[in-house]
Design an enzyme around this catalytic site. Structure first.
Site, PDB file in Angstrom:
ATOM      1  CB  SER A 193      -0.975  -0.031   1.184  1.00 10.43           C
ATOM      2  OG  SER A 193      -2.027   0.884   1.005  1.00 10.43           O
ATOM      3  CD  GLN A 230      -5.134   7.070  -2.871  1.00  9.00           C
ATOM      4  OE1 GLN A 230      -4.590   5.999  -3.086  1.00  9.00           O
ATOM      5  NE2 GLN A 230      -5.103   7.642  -1.688  1.00  9.00           N
ATOM      6  CD1 TRP A 252     -10.204   1.573  -2.120  1.00  6.63           C
ATOM      7  CD2 TRP A 252      -8.022   2.037  -2.198  1.00  6.63           C
ATOM      8  NE1 TRP A 252      -9.567   0.763  -1.198  1.00  6.63           N
ATOM      9  CE2 TRP A 252      -8.241   1.030  -1.222  1.00  6.63           C
ATOM     10  CE3 TRP A 252      -6.733   2.489  -2.418  1.00  6.63           C
ATOM     11  CZ2 TRP A 252      -7.216   0.465  -0.481  1.00  6.63           C
ATOM     12  CZ3 TRP A 252      -5.694   1.934  -1.670  1.00  6.63           C
ATOM     13  CH2 TRP A 252      -5.956   0.937  -0.717  1.00  6.63           C
ATOM     14  CG  HIS A 269      -5.130  -3.260   1.113  1.00  5.08           C
ATOM     15  ND1 HIS A 269      -4.453  -3.227  -0.083  1.00  5.08           N
ATOM     16  CD2 HIS A 269      -4.725  -2.156   1.793  1.00  5.08           C
ATOM     17  CE1 HIS A 269      -3.678  -2.151  -0.126  1.00  5.08           C
ATOM     18  NE2 HIS A 269      -3.820  -1.495   0.999  1.00  5.08           N
TER      19      HIS A 269
END
Length: 474
Positions: free
Chosen positions: A289, A335, A387, A423
């Protein structure tokens, strides 16, 4: 009557209220925009703000065990991009000692102003001044130009190497960096496998351990990147040991500061090779991430990294800004540059002036990957979280793969998009690919088969329409 935004917030609140008795497992989601599941983490973990869309339960005792209030997004707008003149402080020009047939024997200077706006992905094989890349010497010059442009407009300047000293005791490598009469110190933890070594090692962003399974025979180096540059929110700008050394107003964003920290770790490994029993020529870097963005930038900026392993890095990592905008204009919720600069301090403040018109940038993130080429690069993405930009990363890295194609190094490039998992949790479907890349580029098994470009999604996306340029053979 409630507005749509108020109604959405109320539904989220009601959903969260209905699950307060539940706890989320380690590595599970615990918050984020639109999240209605558990917000309390299991014992021994806490809810960490990965970004506005995703909070995750990670090991440790954090400031809270529940997700913070749902965030709001601040967009930074501008009406006019600044211009640059020859007197403007900018990234230094690339070296002029590299012979270049296409560039007339020396590398061309980095332009001091922006060129024409480009709606497709910029050509990796054409200099900003219009000259074509026709051989490997040209490519070296073009990489220097790309790096300088990233530093100038998005990431901030990477400082020159300071004076570095190091010591090793137990499993702790202690590092001191000094420049301009100032010094800072930090340490990393080295976890080594059994055996005689010297061992290859993967530097992991985050002190809580890697989210990918590190194959046997490879050491892990735990790097607390937040200690080097803070990343809590927009108020983190200029905080951390990097800024203690270089000043709180330094142009580098957190991603560049972390890359600087990785370089200092490798410096220290070179100094202490006989004590650590780590081979500094066989180093990988990984993170997930936000830390995946960091690992990607470290691999781009530090040529001593043999294998770069960004996991779910999304926007600001494997995703292209232009493609994120295109997705959002077609009904997705991805995003993008406008959102990301209001969320955190990963990028230079210089970048704020361009986020409302990313087409004016002379690069996109397929060119970040070009700075890694032809070294090993294996990118792991998860299409289940919109996103992250499942199309923007796929298209962006499809374009990036052409850098490796030009260099005859397709086996060194990997992009793997696999869904069906949380995630920053690692899917078993990527195990053989990860093991192959580590085997070849860190363990030295040259006969291992690598090179992958795949998705388990039906994306129906035409990469070629975004790459209207010819791939040379360099």
């Amino acid at each position: 009557m409630l507005s749509p935004a108020q109604a959405s917030a109320l539904l989220v609140a009601l959903g969260a209220a209905g699950v307060t008795a539940q706890t989320q497992n380690l590595w599970g989601q615990c918050g984020g925009i639109g999240w209605s599941g558990p917000t309390t983490c299991a014992s021994g973990s806490y809810c960490f703000h990965q970004n506005d869309w995703y909070y995750q339960c990670i090991p440790g005792a954090g400031p809270t065990t529940a997700a913070p209030a749902q965030p709001t997004t601040t967009l930074i707008s501008t009406t006019k991009a600044p211009t640059y003149s020859s007197s403007t402080a900018a990234a230094p020009s690339p070296t002029t000692s590299v012979p270049s047939a296409g560039g007339g024997g020396v590398c061309p200077n980095v332009p001091t102003s922006l060129g024409a706006s480009v709606s497709t992905l910029p050509d990796p094989f054409t200099f900003a001044g219009g000259q074509k890349v026709i051989n490997r010497a040209d490519w070296t010059c073009r990489q220097a130009e790309i790096k300088a442009l990233f530093e100038k407009y998005e990431l901030g300047t990477l400082p020159a190497k300071p004076t570095v000293s190091a010591s090793y005791s137990g499993s702790t490598l202690s590092i001191t960096a000094s420049t301009g009469g100032k010094s800072i110190s930090f340490s990393v933890t080295i976890n080594k496998p059994s055996g005689s070594g010297p061992f290859p090692a993967i530097i992991n962003y985050g002190s809580y351990g890697a989210s990918i399974p590190v194959p046997s025979g490879v050491a892990t180096i735990l790097f607390n990147n937040d200690d080097i540059a803070a990343q809590q929110d927009g108020s983190s700008r200029g905080k951390g040991k990097f800024y203690d050394l270089y000043g709180s107003s330094h142009s580098a964003g957190a991603l560049t500061a972390w890359a600087w920290g990785v370089s200092r770790i490798i410096d220290a490994l070179e100094l202490t090779k006989s004590q650590t029993n780590i081979d500094p020529t066989r180093i990988g870097v990984t993170g997930c991430s936000r830390n995946g963005k960091g690992a990607f930038v470290a691999g781009a900026f530090e040529p001593r990294i043999a294998l770069t392993l960004p996991q779910e890095s999304g926007a600001g990592g494997a995703g292209c800004w232009r493609l994120a905008n295109w997705q959002n204009s077609n009904g997705y919720n991805v995003q993008d540059a406008k959102e990301i600069v209001g969320e955190n301090v990963w990028f230079s403040p210089n970048f704020n002036s361009y986020v409302n018109n990313v087409n004016q940038l002379p690069f996109d993130h397929h060119l970040l990957a070009s700075l890694v080429a032809p070294r090993g690069l294996y990118i792991m993405e998860n299409p289940d979280f919109e996103w992250l930009g499942k199309i923007s990363t796929y298209g962006c890295m499809g374009a990036a793969r052409k850098n490796y194609q030009a260099l005859g190094a397709l086996e060194a490039f990997g992009y793997s998009q696999v869904g069906g998992h949380n995630h920053c949790s690692f899917p078993g479907a990527q195990s053989s690919e990860l093991n192959a890349f580590v085997s070849k580029y860190l363990l030295g098994n040259s006969g291992t088969t690598t090179g992958v470009f795949r998705t388990d999604q039906n994306l129906n996306f035409n990469i070629e329409s975004w790459c209207p340029w010819t791939v040379p053979s360099l």
